[in-house]
Design a protein around this motif. Structure first.
Motif, mmCIF file in Angstrom:
data_model
loop_
_atom_site.group_PDB
_atom_site.id
_atom_site.type_symbol
_atom_site.label_atom_id
_atom_site.label_comp_id
_atom_site.label_asym_id
_atom_site.label_seq_id
_atom_site.Cartn_x
_atom_site.Cartn_y
_atom_site.Cartn_z
ATOM 1 N N LEU A 36 -8.079 36.243 14.272
ATOM 2 C CA LEU A 36 -9.379 36.095 13.629
ATOM 3 C C LEU A 36 -9.152 35.821 12.157
ATOM 4 O O LEU A 36 -8.334 36.488 11.509
ATOM 5 C CB LEU A 36 -10.241 37.350 13.813
ATOM 6 C CG LEU A 36 -10.631 37.683 15.244
ATOM 7 C CD1 LEU A 36 -11.411 38.989 15.295
ATOM 8 C CD2 LEU A 36 -11.455 36.562 15.860
ATOM 9 N N THR A 37 -9.862 34.853 11.614
ATOM 10 C CA THR A 37 -9.701 34.500 10.207
ATOM 11 C C THR A 37 -10.386 35.527 9.319
ATOM 12 O O THR A 37 -11.211 36.313 9.770
ATOM 13 C CB THR A 37 -10.293 33.108 9.918
ATOM 14 O OG1 THR A 37 -11.698 33.141 10.183
ATOM 15 C CG2 THR A 37 -9.633 32.037 10.763
ATOM 16 N N SER A 38 -10.050 35.523 8.045
ATOM 17 C CA SER A 38 -10.649 36.362 6.998
ATOM 18 C C SER A 38 -10.341 37.845 7.144
ATOM 19 O O SER A 38 -11.022 38.666 6.552
ATOM 20 C CB SER A 38 -12.169 36.157 6.925
ATOM 21 O OG SER A 38 -12.481 34.827 6.692
ATOM 22 N N LEU A 39 -9.347 38.200 7.937
ATOM 23 C CA LEU A 39 -8.872 39.584 7.983
ATOM 24 C C LEU A 39 -7.594 39.658 7.157
ATOM 25 O O LEU A 39 -6.664 38.882 7.376
ATOM 26 C CB LEU A 39 -8.573 40.008 9.423
ATOM 27 C CG LEU A 39 -9.742 40.456 10.273
ATOM 28 C CD1 LEU A 39 -9.305 40.650 11.710
ATOM 29 C CD2 LEU A 39 -10.351 41.729 9.743
ATOM 30 N N SER A 42 -4.477 40.561 9.337
ATOM 31 C CA SER A 42 -4.540 39.995 10.689
ATOM 32 C C SER A 42 -3.205 39.389 11.095
ATOM 33 O O SER A 42 -2.568 38.677 10.324
ATOM 34 C CB SER A 42 -5.631 38.923 10.736
ATOM 35 O OG SER A 42 -5.684 38.329 11.995
ATOM 36 N N THR A 75 -6.854 39.378 18.073
ATOM 37 C CA THR A 75 -6.017 39.560 16.890
ATOM 38 C C THR A 75 -5.437 40.964 16.880
ATOM 39 O O THR A 75 -5.935 41.858 17.559
ATOM 40 C CB THR A 75 -6.827 39.304 15.600
ATOM 41 O OG1 THR A 75 -5.953 39.129 14.508
ATOM 42 C CG2 THR A 75 -7.802 40.433 15.302
ATOM 43 N N THR A 77 -4.183 44.026 14.037
ATOM 44 C CA THR A 77 -4.223 44.476 12.652
ATOM 45 C C THR A 77 -3.475 45.793 12.550
ATOM 46 O O THR A 77 -3.323 46.510 13.530
ATOM 47 C CB THR A 77 -5.679 44.669 12.142
ATOM 48 O OG1 THR A 77 -6.340 45.607 12.998
ATOM 49 C CG2 THR A 77 -6.442 43.373 12.122
ATOM 50 N N ASN A 171 -19.263 32.855 13.223
ATOM 51 C CA ASN A 171 -18.809 34.232 13.083
ATOM 52 C C ASN A 171 -18.843 34.893 14.457
ATOM 53 O O ASN A 171 -19.848 34.831 15.153
ATOM 54 C CB ASN A 171 -19.734 34.956 12.095
ATOM 55 C CG ASN A 171 -19.367 36.397 11.893
ATOM 56 O OD1 ASN A 171 -18.288 36.845 12.279
ATOM 57 N ND2 ASN A 171 -20.259 37.135 11.280
ATOM 58 N N ASP A 179 -17.485 38.284 8.491
ATOM 59 C CA ASP A 179 -17.408 36.864 8.821
ATOM 60 C C ASP A 179 -15.989 36.522 9.286
ATOM 61 O O ASP A 179 -15.127 36.192 8.479
ATOM 62 C CB ASP A 179 -17.807 36.005 7.622
ATOM 63 C CG ASP A 179 -17.909 34.540 7.982
ATOM 64 O OD1 ASP A 179 -18.101 34.225 9.175
ATOM 65 O OD2 ASP A 179 -17.796 33.695 7.077
ATOM 66 N N HIS A 180 -15.760 36.668 10.588
ATOM 67 C CA HIS A 180 -14.464 36.343 11.176
ATOM 68 C C HIS A 180 -14.662 35.282 12.248
ATOM 69 O O HIS A 180 -15.569 35.386 13.071
ATOM 70 C CB HIS A 180 -13.813 37.578 11.784
ATOM 71 C CG HIS A 180 -13.630 38.701 10.814
ATOM 72 N ND1 HIS A 180 -13.015 38.549 9.587
ATOM 73 C CD2 HIS A 180 -13.981 40.002 10.883
ATOM 74 C CE1 HIS A 180 -12.996 39.698 8.958
ATOM 75 N NE2 HIS A 180 -13.585 40.606 9.719
ATOM 76 N N LYS A 181 -13.782 34.285 12.231
ATOM 77 C CA LYS A 181 -13.873 33.182 13.184
ATOM 78 C C LYS A 181 -12.585 33.111 14.009
ATOM 79 O O LYS A 181 -11.530 33.535 13.556
ATOM 80 C CB LYS A 181 -14.092 31.869 12.443
ATOM 81 C CG LYS A 181 -15.392 31.848 11.665
ATOM 82 C CD LYS A 181 -15.524 30.574 10.865
ATOM 83 C CE LYS A 181 -16.871 30.472 10.231
ATOM 84 N NZ LYS A 181 -16.999 31.128 8.958
#
Length: 193
Positions: A36-39, A42, A75, A77, A171, A179-181
């Motif tokens: 997932l983006t914006s983590l 991640s 994802t 983390t 999202n 906001d994760h894509k």
């Protein structure tokens, strides 16, 4: 809404099949490397994809390939928490039924490039942290729109190899604060009848 979109995709596929020179059905499967983006922390998660396809040859160079693919994404983390436990890792597993419609252009005799939109329907969503697993599907959006692009090579006997990158446009969480894509790289095999 889901039925309307699926009906539209099937109607377009049917109209193109009538005009097409060559229609082949097939199956495909392979490896997903997703996150997932914006983590901030991640990491990629390995998964799989498996499904069916219809390859509609419009002429010697162009084809349209709608697919229905089950895709295991998500994802990993890790967070540093002071509980005497050190880093606690968590895994978010998102399973989708993806419906991409790829436009393919054959560059050489069997080598092609492709691009197209994708509709993802969320089948399940789970968060695992330590020994605890939580169903988070109610916190996620049920539909994911994305774009894919890739390339592949089809051998004479119907077997093919392919690579594709899908990036989400929406999202995945049902919240404006997060906001994760989806970001998914795929490699795999296909067989066309």
């Amino acid at each position: 809404m889901k039925k309307l979109i699926l009906s539209g995709v099937l109607a377009i596929g049917t109209m193109l099949a009538v005009q097409a020179q060559n229609v082949k059905f097939g199956v495909k499967g392979g490896l997903n490397i997703s996150k997932l983006t914006s983590l901030d922390d991640s990491k990629t998660l390995a998964g799989f994809n498996v499904g069916g396809l219809i390859n509609i040859g419009l002429n010697n160079s162009w084809a349209i390939q709608p697919e229905v693919v089950y895709s295991a994404q998500g994802t990993k983390t890790s967070s540093s928490i002071f509980w005497g436990l050190g880093n606690i890792s968590s895994t978010t597993k998102l399973n989708y039924v993806n419906i991409p419609v790829m436009v393919q252009y054959t560059i050489a005799e069997a080598f092609y490039v492709e691009a197209g939109p994708q509709l993802g329907i969320l089948a399940s969503a789970k968060l695992k942290a330590g020994d605890h697993t939580t169903d988070i599907k109610d916190n996620m959006k049920s539909i994911d729109f994305g774009l894919g692009f890739g390339c592949g090579y089809n051998f004479d006997m119907g077997l093919g190899i392919n690579a594709r990158y899908n990036f989400g446009l929406t999202n995945v969480f049902d919240s404006d604060n997060i906001d994760h894509k989806n970001s998914v790289a795929q490699i795999g095999l296909s067989y066309r009848f």
